[in-house]
Design a protein around this motif. Sequence first.
Motif, PDB file in Angstrom:
ATOM      1  N   LEU A  11       0.835  -1.191   0.000  1.00  0.00           N
ATOM      2  CA  LEU A  11       0.000   0.000   0.000  1.00  0.00           C
ATOM      3  C   LEU A  11       0.873   1.245   0.000  1.00  0.00           C
ATOM      4  O   LEU A  11       1.713   1.422   0.873  1.00  0.00           O
ATOM      5  CB  LEU A  11      -0.906   0.001   1.243  1.00  0.00           C
ATOM      6  N   THR A  12       0.669   2.113  -1.010  1.00  0.00           N
ATOM      7  CA  THR A  12       1.324   3.416  -1.047  1.00  0.00           C
ATOM      8  C   THR A  12       0.266   4.470  -1.354  1.00  0.00           C
ATOM      9  O   THR A  12      -0.768   4.159  -1.947  1.00  0.00           O
ATOM     10  CB  THR A  12       2.425   3.491  -2.124  1.00  0.00           C
ATOM     11  N   LYS A  13       0.531   5.706  -0.955  1.00  0.00           N
ATOM     12  CA  LYS A  13      -0.411   6.797  -1.224  1.00  0.00           C
ATOM     13  C   LYS A  13      -0.656   6.942  -2.717  1.00  0.00           C
ATOM     14  O   LYS A  13      -1.795   7.147  -3.155  1.00  0.00           O
ATOM     15  CB  LYS A  13       0.121   8.119  -0.654  1.00  0.00           C
ATOM     16  N   GLU A  14       0.405   6.843  -3.515  1.00  0.00           N
ATOM     17  CA  GLU A  14       0.294   7.042  -4.951  1.00  0.00           C
ATOM     18  C   GLU A  14      -0.534   5.930  -5.601  1.00  0.00           C
ATOM     19  O   GLU A  14      -1.390   6.203  -6.441  1.00  0.00           O
ATOM     20  CB  GLU A  14       1.684   7.099  -5.597  1.00  0.00           C
ATOM     21  N   ALA A  15      -0.283   4.684  -5.233  1.00  0.00           N
ATOM     22  CA  ALA A  15      -1.002   3.564  -5.845  1.00  0.00           C
ATOM     23  C   ALA A  15      -2.477   3.561  -5.457  1.00  0.00           C
ATOM     24  O   ALA A  15      -3.336   3.175  -6.256  1.00  0.00           O
ATOM     25  CB  ALA A  15      -0.348   2.241  -5.451  1.00  0.00           C
ATOM     26  N   PHE A  16      -2.794   3.999  -4.238  1.00  0.00           N
ATOM     27  CA  PHE A  16      -4.173   3.963  -3.761  1.00  0.00           C
ATOM     28  C   PHE A  16      -4.961   5.226  -4.140  1.00  0.00           C
ATOM     29  O   PHE A  16      -6.183   5.235  -4.068  1.00  0.00           O
ATOM     30  CB  PHE A  16      -4.202   3.764  -2.234  1.00  0.00           C
ATOM     31  N   ILE A  86     -10.563   2.104   9.760  1.00  0.00           N
ATOM     32  CA  ILE A  86      -9.410   2.350  10.619  1.00  0.00           C
ATOM     33  C   ILE A  86      -9.282   1.154  11.555  1.00  0.00           C
ATOM     34  O   ILE A  86     -10.173   0.903  12.372  1.00  0.00           O
ATOM     35  CB  ILE A  86      -9.575   3.657  11.428  1.00  0.00           C
ATOM     36  N   PRO A  87      -8.202   0.374  11.437  1.00  0.00           N
ATOM     37  CA  PRO A  87      -8.088  -0.826  12.260  1.00  0.00           C
ATOM     38  C   PRO A  87      -7.901  -0.484  13.739  1.00  0.00           C
ATOM     39  O   PRO A  87      -7.180   0.442  14.084  1.00  0.00           O
ATOM     40  CB  PRO A  87      -6.858  -1.539  11.699  1.00  0.00           C
ATOM     41  N   LEU A  88      -8.573  -1.241  14.585  1.00  0.00           N
ATOM     42  CA  LEU A  88      -8.392  -1.131  16.030  1.00  0.00           C
ATOM     43  C   LEU A  88      -7.561  -2.295  16.559  1.00  0.00           C
ATOM     44  O   LEU A  88      -7.220  -2.324  17.739  1.00  0.00           O
ATOM     45  CB  LEU A  88      -9.759  -1.094  16.729  1.00  0.00           C
ATOM     46  N   SER A  89      -7.258  -3.243  15.674  1.00  0.00           N
ATOM     47  CA  SER A  89      -6.450  -4.410  16.009  1.00  0.00           C
ATOM     48  C   SER A  89      -5.109  -4.282  15.285  1.00  0.00           C
ATOM     49  O   SER A  89      -5.071  -3.849  14.140  1.00  0.00           O
ATOM     50  CB  SER A  89      -7.159  -5.690  15.560  1.00  0.00           C
ATOM     51  N   PRO A  90      -4.008  -4.664  15.941  1.00  0.00           N
ATOM     52  CA  PRO A  90      -2.671  -4.457  15.348  1.00  0.00           C
ATOM     53  C   PRO A  90      -2.262  -5.565  14.375  1.00  0.00           C
ATOM     54  O   PRO A  90      -1.287  -6.275  14.590  1.00  0.00           O
ATOM     55  CB  PRO A  90      -1.765  -4.436  16.582  1.00  0.00           C
ATOM     56  N   ARG A  91      -3.048  -5.700  13.291  1.00  0.00           N
ATOM     57  CA  ARG A  91      -2.757  -6.755  12.317  1.00  0.00           C
ATOM     58  C   ARG A  91      -2.872  -6.189  10.895  1.00  0.00           C
ATOM     59  O   ARG A  91      -3.657  -5.276  10.643  1.00  0.00           O
ATOM     60  CB  ARG A  91      -3.760  -7.896  12.457  1.00  0.00           C
ATOM     61  N   PRO A  92      -2.147  -6.787   9.948  1.00  0.00           N
ATOM     62  CA  PRO A  92      -2.329  -6.388   8.550  1.00  0.00           C
ATOM     63  C   PRO A  92      -3.689  -6.859   8.041  1.00  0.00           C
ATOM     64  O   PRO A  92      -4.296  -7.778   8.610  1.00  0.00           O
ATOM     65  CB  PRO A  92      -1.192  -7.109   7.820  1.00  0.00           C
ATOM     66  N   TRP A  93      -4.150  -6.227   6.983  1.00  0.00           N
ATOM     67  CA  TRP A  93      -5.430  -6.596   6.369  1.00  0.00           C
ATOM     68  C   TRP A  93      -5.378  -6.219   4.897  1.00  0.00           C
ATOM     69  O   TRP A  93      -4.445  -5.576   4.454  1.00  0.00           O
ATOM     70  CB  TRP A  93      -6.599  -5.957   7.115  1.00  0.00           C
ATOM     71  N   LEU A 112      -2.019  -4.740   0.528  1.00  0.00           N
ATOM     72  CA  LEU A 112      -1.767  -5.184   1.894  1.00  0.00           C
ATOM     73  C   LEU A 112      -1.607  -3.944   2.758  1.00  0.00           C
ATOM     74  O   LEU A 112      -0.673  -3.161   2.581  1.00  0.00           O
ATOM     75  CB  LEU A 112      -0.506  -6.048   1.955  1.00  0.00           C
ATOM     76  N   VAL A 113      -2.537  -3.757   3.686  1.00  0.00           N
ATOM     77  CA  VAL A 113      -2.517  -2.592   4.574  1.00  0.00           C
ATOM     78  C   VAL A 113      -1.775  -2.994   5.844  1.00  0.00           C
ATOM     79  O   VAL A 113      -2.169  -3.940   6.531  1.00  0.00           O
ATOM     80  CB  VAL A 113      -3.948  -2.115   4.908  1.00  0.00           C
ATOM     81  N   PRO A 114      -0.686  -2.303   6.170  1.00  0.00           N
ATOM     82  CA  PRO A 114       0.084  -2.678   7.358  1.00  0.00           C
ATOM     83  C   PRO A 114      -0.656  -2.364   8.654  1.00  0.00           C
ATOM     84  O   PRO A 114      -1.566  -1.534   8.666  1.00  0.00           O
ATOM     85  CB  PRO A 114       1.361  -1.849   7.242  1.00  0.00           C
ATOM     86  N   PRO A 115      -0.266  -3.001   9.752  1.00  0.00           N
ATOM     87  CA  PRO A 115      -0.893  -2.710  11.045  1.00  0.00           C
ATOM     88  C   PRO A 115      -0.833  -1.214  11.351  1.00  0.00           C
ATOM     89  O   PRO A 115       0.157  -0.547  11.055  1.00  0.00           O
ATOM     90  CB  PRO A 115      -0.040  -3.505  12.044  1.00  0.00           C
ATOM     91  N   GLY A 116      -1.918  -0.690  11.905  1.00  0.00           N
ATOM     92  CA  GLY A 116      -1.954   0.698  12.329  1.00  0.00           C
ATOM     93  C   GLY A 116      -2.288   1.694  11.230  1.00  0.00           C
ATOM     94  O   GLY A 116      -2.331   2.891  11.479  1.00  0.00           O
ATOM     95  N   MET A 117      -2.537   1.230  10.010  1.00  0.00           N
ATOM     96  CA  MET A 117      -2.853   2.135   8.908  1.00  0.00           C
ATOM     97  C   MET A 117      -4.270   1.848   8.429  1.00  0.00           C
ATOM     98  O   MET A 117      -4.707   0.708   8.388  1.00  0.00           O
ATOM     99  CB  MET A 117      -1.864   1.946   7.761  1.00  0.00           C
ATOM    100  N   GLY A 118      -4.993   2.913   8.076  1.00  0.00           N
ATOM    101  CA  GLY A 118      -6.345   2.771   7.560  1.00  0.00           C
ATOM    102  C   GLY A 118      -6.442   3.300   6.151  1.00  0.00           C
ATOM    103  O   GLY A 118      -5.485   3.821   5.589  1.00  0.00           O
TER     104      GLY A 118
END
Length: 166
Positions: A11-16, A86-93, A112-118
Amino acid sequence: MTDRTILIEPLTKEAFAPFGQIITTEDAHHYPINSGMTERFHDLARVELGGVHARPLISIFRGQPYALPLTLSLVERHPLGSQAFIPLSPRPWLSIVAPDLSGVPGRPRAFLVPPGMGINVAMNTWHGVLTALEAQSDFLVVDRGGDGSNLEEHTFGTPYQVIQPA
């Protein structure tokens, strides 16, 4: 690998960007509040509300984990509002999105969204369902409530397979 295979991308700002915004504190405008005891990361996503009598909704979604490879047969979109996860659990999604091709979804992309990123899916953007990985995960969701039909679904005649790159 076939033309119905979707490789998961970082996941990158540019790609999304064609699909919405990433919600992260990285490089965000911020400033201290509450006598310097809190840092405010300001205006991280554009909440879109279309139609009359619209109001923002704040919900918690509890997603059950999906296994990879994932069969993708359904996407949806919300023509009257954006939808932030916005994930509340510290896992990728996974965030699965697709461009619009004259009212139907084009080839999906999986991020793939890393933990802590929405992410904030822009209004009227095709996207997959909430796709938790590894374990049950909670998400704070901001979307639109009010009058009007704000859900459109599309089922692919031939499903896609979402896989991890080698």
